[in-house]
Design an enzyme around this catalytic site. Structure first.
Site, PDB file in Angstrom:
ATOM      1  N   ASP A  26       9.948  38.926  63.646  1.00  0.00           N
ATOM      2  CA  ASP A  26       9.538  39.260  64.906  1.00  0.00           C
ATOM      3  C   ASP A  26       8.058  39.229  65.176  1.00  0.00           C
ATOM      4  OD1 ASP A  26       9.260  42.673  66.472  1.00  0.00           O
ATOM      5  OD2 ASP A  26       9.327  41.279  66.815  1.00  0.00           O
ATOM      6  N   HIS A  66      14.087  45.993  70.783  1.00  0.00           N
ATOM      7  CA  HIS A  66      14.371  46.126  69.028  1.00  0.00           C
ATOM      8  C   HIS A  66      16.178  46.268  68.794  1.00  0.00           C
ATOM      9  CE1 HIS A  66      10.065  46.307  70.116  1.00  0.00           C
ATOM     10  NE2 HIS A  66       9.699  45.790  68.694  1.00  0.00           N
ATOM     11  N   ASP A 112      -0.454  36.343  56.436  1.00  0.00           N
ATOM     12  CA  ASP A 112      -0.067  35.844  57.262  1.00  0.00           C
ATOM     13  C   ASP A 112       1.899  35.159  56.863  1.00  0.00           C
ATOM     14  OD1 ASP A 112      -0.237  32.481  58.026  1.00  0.00           O
ATOM     15  OD2 ASP A 112       1.266  33.300  58.263  1.00  0.00           O
ATOM     16  N   GLY A 113       2.329  35.554  57.010  1.00  0.00           N
ATOM     17  CA  GLY A 113       3.859  35.632  56.959  1.00  0.00           C
ATOM     18  C   GLY A 113       4.006  34.410  55.922  1.00  0.00           C
ATOM     19  N   GLN A 155      -8.174  37.596  70.077  1.00  0.00           N
ATOM     20  CA  GLN A 155      -6.709  38.220  71.170  1.00  0.00           C
ATOM     21  C   GLN A 155      -7.531  38.876  72.582  1.00  0.00           C
ATOM     22  OE1 GLN A 155      -2.913  38.776  69.261  1.00  0.00           O
ATOM     23  NE2 GLN A 155      -4.522  38.717  67.609  1.00  0.00           N
ATOM     24  N   ASP A 208       6.343  33.799  70.433  1.00  0.00           N
ATOM     25  CA  ASP A 208       5.992  31.950  71.014  1.00  0.00           C
ATOM     26  C   ASP A 208       5.330  31.579  69.507  1.00  0.00           C
ATOM     27  OD1 ASP A 208       7.324  32.306  74.085  1.00  0.00           O
ATOM     28  OD2 ASP A 208       7.869  33.059  72.029  1.00  0.00           O
ATOM     29  N   GLU A 244       2.572  41.605  58.397  1.00  0.00           N
ATOM     30  CA  GLU A 244       1.697  41.755  59.519  1.00  0.00           C
ATOM     31  C   GLU A 244       0.833  41.497  59.342  1.00  0.00           C
ATOM     32  OE1 GLU A 244       2.266  42.313  63.283  1.00  0.00           O
ATOM     33  OE2 GLU A 244       0.776  41.742  62.958  1.00  0.00           O
TER      34      GLU A 244
HETATM   35  N1  SAM Z   1       7.993  43.775  68.830  1.00  0.00           N
HETATM   36  C1  SAM Z   1       7.659  42.240  69.792  1.00  0.00           C
HETATM   37  C2  SAM Z   1       8.133  42.929  71.326  1.00  0.00           C
HETATM   38  O1  SAM Z   1       8.423  43.689  71.296  1.00  0.00           O
HETATM   39  O2  SAM Z   1       8.243  42.338  71.964  1.00  0.00           O
HETATM   40  C3  SAM Z   1       7.148  41.394  69.091  1.00  0.00           C
HETATM   41  C4  SAM Z   1       6.257  41.480  68.411  1.00  0.00           C
HETATM   42  S1  SAM Z   1       4.834  41.341  67.894  1.00  0.00           S
HETATM   43  C5  SAM Z   1       4.609  39.247  69.215  1.00  0.00           C
HETATM   44  C6  SAM Z   1       4.657  39.579  67.632  1.00  0.00           C
HETATM   45  C7  SAM Z   1       4.032  40.166  65.669  1.00  0.00           C
HETATM   46  O3  SAM Z   1       3.720  39.602  65.307  1.00  0.00           O
HETATM   47  C8  SAM Z   1       2.441  41.026  66.201  1.00  0.00           C
HETATM   48  O4  SAM Z   1       2.272  42.243  65.862  1.00  0.00           O
HETATM   49  C9  SAM Z   1       1.682  39.788  66.168  1.00  0.00           C
HETATM   50  O5  SAM Z   1       0.665  40.270  65.177  1.00  0.00           O
HETATM   51  C10 SAM Z   1       2.434  39.028  64.610  1.00  0.00           C
HETATM   52  N2  SAM Z   1       2.093  37.959  64.124  1.00  0.00           N
HETATM   53  C11 SAM Z   1       1.824  36.684  64.653  1.00  0.00           C
HETATM   54  N3  SAM Z   1       1.618  35.548  63.940  1.00  0.00           N
HETATM   55  C12 SAM Z   1       1.886  36.324  62.224  1.00  0.00           C
HETATM   56  C13 SAM Z   1       1.484  35.791  60.869  1.00  0.00           C
HETATM   57  N4  SAM Z   1       1.647  34.193  60.698  1.00  0.00           N
HETATM   58  N5  SAM Z   1       2.528  35.691  60.488  1.00  0.00           N
HETATM   59  C14 SAM Z   1       2.389  37.673  60.077  1.00  0.00           C
HETATM   60  N6  SAM Z   1       2.525  38.069  61.528  1.00  0.00           N
HETATM   61  C15 SAM Z   1       2.000  37.917  62.538  1.00  0.00           C
END
Ligand code: SAM
Length: 286
Positions: free
Chosen positions: A160, A66, A142-143, A35, A163, A110
């Site tokens: 949260d 939020h 990993d969620g 990233q 995409d 997260e």
């Molecule tokens: N709060 C943000 C906003 O205001 O747009 C949206 C959240 S951000 C786009 C997505 C979050 O999900 C990031 O912190 C990313 O590291 C986390 N994430 C991505 N894939 C994930 C996974 N498989 N498990 C847990 N967290 C994940």
């Protein structure tokens, strides 16, 4: 204004994008091998963080997304004690959840600790101390793996996520949703970040079908976030209790009055109206 390098361009797709003037550059960092994170200031949107070219958050309008991600499920449920957030590393949704004194625990799963650390460094006002709240337990994982283990029981689950690309794709599968449903108590609700119906017509129908393959009642509500261009964004609202998506405005107002919380976007009327979908959105989410 100035030359092209004074602008940041986000390419939404091959034919559409938008550009934002740079006023001060926070620099570009690799937060891990996959990233690339850029941070800059803009007079209209405040501090802006983009990840791999896509806007993630701005200090000017993050409250919109939020507030709706947190307060729609919490006020619809009415008595949530234990909440799970998947993703959400910037802490904005956690901040809004923890404003509810009735919430006794918040588990945040997260995948990327670097997102939490950078958000605390760059946007501390977004989490506003949420990570120091004794009710919050931060799990770096990993969620999808967490859901597969179905650890714990929750009244509300908030996904949260980005995409469905990269690590985020694992948070859009039927198996992930089945794990989340297994963690929900009776009367529970799961809310998901579900993209922009006008632009996401390629993956949103499959996403909605995946939710419906697991939950008895799946609805969507809409939020208009200034920096998420392409029209309103959708949030999935999945539960086994069909009444939860249609809590009367009067009941929402009573629940809100008990909290005394001051909002900038969510209101009982906005909550209720958000579930009214234009026909083009209904055609995409089914
Ligand atoms: N709060 C943000 C906003 O205001 O747009 C949206 C959240 S951000 C786009 C997505 C979050 O999900 C990031 O912190 C990313 O590291 C986390 N994430 C991505 N894939 C994930 C996974 N498989 N498990 C847990 N967290 C994940």
């Amino acid at each position: 204004m100035g030359s092209e390098e004074d602008w940041v361009v986000e390419h939404i797709n091959d034919a559409f994008g938008f550009r934002t003037a740079l006023k001060a550059v926070g620099g570009v960092r690799m937060i891990d091998s996959a990233q690339q994170l850029a941070v800059f200031e803009n007079p209209t949107f405040g501090r802006v963080m983009i990840l791999d070219g896509a806007y993630q958050i701005t200090t000017a309008d993050e409250f919109v997304y939020h507030e709706m991600m947190a307060h729609v499920p919490l006020f619809a449920h009415g008595a949530a004690r234990d909440v799970l957030v998947i993703g959400g590393g910037d802490g904005g949704v956690a901040r809004e959840i923890l404003r509810h004194d009735t919430v006794r625990s918040l588990t945040m799963v997260e995948i990327d600790r670097a997102v939490v650390d950078l958000a605390l460094e760059i946007f501390p006002e977004v989490s506003a101390g949420a990570f120091d709240d004794p009710r919050l337990a931060l799990v770096i994982d990993d969620g999808a793996a967490f859901a597969a283990r179905a650890e714990g029981r929750y009244d509300v689950i908030i996904v949260d996520a980005p995409d469905p690309i990269g690590a985020g794709a694992a948070l859009f599968t039927p198996a992930f949703y089945a794990g989340c449903r297994a963690m929900l108590r009776p009367g529970g609700v799961m809310v998901t970040q579900s993209g922009m119906p006008f632009l996401a017509a390629d993956w949103l129908p499959g996403h909605a079908a995946n939710l419906r393959s697991v939950f008895a009642d799946v609805a969507f509500f809409l939020t208009t976030v200034p920096t998420y261009t392409g029209g309103p964004m959708a949030h999935g609202f999945s539960t086994d209790d069909a009444a939860l998506k249609a809590v009367p405005v009067e009941v929402l107002a009573e629940r809100h009055a008990r909290t005394g919380l001051r909002m900038r976007y969510w209101s009982p009327q906005v909550h209720s109206a958000a579930f009214a979908l234009p026909p083009y959105v209904e055609a995409v989410v089914g």
